[in-house]
Scaffold this motif. Structure first.
Motif, PDB file in Angstrom:
ATOM      1  N   GLY A 177      16.183 -19.556 -10.135  1.00 12.33           N
ATOM      2  CA  GLY A 177      17.199 -19.134  -9.353  1.00 12.33           C
ATOM      3  C   GLY A 177      16.948 -17.794  -8.703  1.00 12.33           C
ATOM      4  O   GLY A 177      17.887 -17.176  -8.293  1.00 12.33           O
ATOM      5  N   THR A 178      15.738 -17.420  -8.305  1.00 15.47           N
ATOM      6  CA  THR A 178      15.526 -16.179  -7.753  1.00 15.47           C
ATOM      7  C   THR A 178      15.481 -16.329  -6.090  1.00 15.47           C
ATOM      8  O   THR A 178      15.201 -17.502  -5.575  1.00 15.47           O
ATOM      9  CB  THR A 178      14.059 -15.555  -7.964  1.00 15.47           C
ATOM     10  OG1 THR A 178      13.039 -16.438  -7.519  1.00 15.47           O
ATOM     11  CG2 THR A 178      13.839 -15.349  -9.505  1.00 15.47           C
ATOM     12  N   VAL A 179      15.573 -15.353  -5.255  1.00 14.52           N
ATOM     13  CA  VAL A 179      15.656 -15.263  -4.050  1.00 14.52           C
ATOM     14  C   VAL A 179      14.420 -15.650  -3.497  1.00 14.52           C
ATOM     15  O   VAL A 179      14.211 -16.549  -2.615  1.00 14.52           O
ATOM     16  CB  VAL A 179      16.400 -14.062  -3.466  1.00 14.52           C
ATOM     17  CG1 VAL A 179      16.283 -14.098  -1.989  1.00 14.52           C
ATOM     18  CG2 VAL A 179      17.732 -13.926  -3.836  1.00 14.52           C
ATOM     19  N   GLU A 180      13.384 -15.384  -3.949  1.00 13.66           N
ATOM     20  CA  GLU A 180      12.042 -15.444  -3.707  1.00 13.66           C
ATOM     21  C   GLU A 180      11.764 -16.843  -3.682  1.00 13.66           C
ATOM     22  O   GLU A 180      11.132 -17.308  -2.848  1.00 13.66           O
ATOM     23  CB  GLU A 180      11.021 -14.652  -4.459  1.00 13.66           C
ATOM     24  CG  GLU A 180       9.520 -14.880  -4.185  1.00 13.66           C
ATOM     25  CD  GLU A 180       8.590 -14.165  -5.185  1.00 13.66           C
ATOM     26  OE1 GLU A 180       7.465 -13.939  -4.750  1.00 13.66           O
ATOM     27  OE2 GLU A 180       8.926 -13.913  -6.140  1.00 13.66           O
ATOM     28  N   GLU A 181      12.174 -17.431  -4.829  1.00 16.65           N
ATOM     29  CA  GLU A 181      11.890 -18.914  -4.961  1.00 16.65           C
ATOM     30  C   GLU A 181      12.740 -19.712  -3.785  1.00 16.65           C
ATOM     31  O   GLU A 181      12.359 -20.815  -3.510  1.00 16.65           O
ATOM     32  CB  GLU A 181      12.202 -19.467  -6.496  1.00 16.65           C
ATOM     33  CG  GLU A 181      11.311 -18.853  -7.308  1.00 16.65           C
ATOM     34  CD  GLU A 181      11.625 -19.350  -8.887  1.00 16.65           C
ATOM     35  OE1 GLU A 181      10.850 -18.888  -9.871  1.00 16.65           O
ATOM     36  OE2 GLU A 181      12.980 -19.519  -9.071  1.00 16.65           O
ATOM     37  N   ALA A 182      13.958 -19.263  -3.602  1.00 19.55           N
ATOM     38  CA  ALA A 182      14.800 -20.022  -2.720  1.00 19.55           C
ATOM     39  C   ALA A 182      14.081 -19.964  -1.232  1.00 19.55           C
ATOM     40  O   ALA A 182      14.215 -20.948  -0.577  1.00 19.55           O
ATOM     41  CB  ALA A 182      16.090 -19.434  -2.776  1.00 19.55           C
TER      42      ALA A 182
END
Length: 255
Positions: free
Chosen positions: A44-49
């Protein structure tokens, strides 16, 4: 006939960047829209998004998504949602989206959903405050799904789809340990689907589950968790439903 591509639990991270894009690039040839049934990221990280966003940006078909429990893990679900929306996805939570498939209007009602179990073995709204809030969250998710499906019916959509992360029925959990069923879905979601009506219900979350199920009201349910379907996405075919029977789902999903 409307072609629905769907997948969940892709669990993207920087080390899987680009792994789905080649398959997704074929979508305009075989599908009218893509449904993403949650757990799009690992933590659920922004990098993963942003990795997910790169996979779905400019695909040539509408993309409709819900988040899953993994997408909430870093407590940045609002930022994750914003990144996906910036890439063109409709990200739903107690909301609906209407997209075009040729001349047909396809309505998708979405919620992450939550756990609680199924008829005969479900949690009740009793006891400690944390237990009551657990069940109330499940009920709020189901209520949002029902209201969104009803809105789509009022708007005269030709096809209505319920998109969740958690399962509405136990049949698609077959293969998972019985002990964890209460954490994989809730009968409240199925009640919402049957009350409002839908032509298909799609979910993820149950990696060791089964693909096919059905609500007691006769709505076909498909578990599209990637470990279950074993591919980048699966395509389901839905006939355009007869609006004379508005208020109930009349289409029959195939494949």
């Amino acid at each position: 006939m409307i072609r629905i591509a769907a997948v969940g639990d892709i669990h993207m991270s920087p080390d899987t960047r680009g792994s789905l894009r080649p398959a997704f690039d074929t979508l305009p040839e075989c599908a009218d829209l893509l449904l993403l049934a949650g757990d799009l990221t690992r933590h659920g990280t922004v990098e993963e998004a942003r990795v997910v966003a790169d996979e779905i940006r400019g695909l040539g078909v509408p993309v409709v998504a819900v988040l899953g429990n993994h997408d909430h893990h870093d407590d940045r679900q609002d930022e994750v949602t914003a990144v996906l929306r910036d890439a063109g996805a409709h990200v739903l939570e107690g909301e609906s989206a209407v997209v075009r498939a040729g001349d047909a209007r396809v309505g998708v009602a979405g919620t992450k959903g939550f756990g609680g179990g199924f008829v005969g073995a479900s949690a009740g709204e009793f006891g400690e405050p944390v237990m009551k809030e657990f069940v109330r969250l499940s009920r709020r998710c189901a209520d949002g799904l029902r209201a969104s499906l009803e809105k789509l019916d009022q708007e005269g959509c030709d096809v209505r789809i319920a998109l969740t992360h958690y399962s509405p029925v136990p049949e698609t959990l077959a293969g998972e340990p019985l002990e964890i069923y209460p954490f994989l879905g809730s009968y409240l979601l199925a009640e919402a689907i049957d009350t409002a009506g839908a032509d298909l219900a799609v979910h993820g979350h149950a990696h060791a589950g089964s693909e096919h199920g059905m609500t007691t009201g006769g709505v076909k349910v498909r578990n599209v968790a990637q470990p279950v379907i074993g591919r980048a996405f699966h395509v389901y075919h839905l006939p355009v439903r007869d609006r004379v029977g508005a208020g109930t789902g009349t289409g029959a999903a195939t494949a």
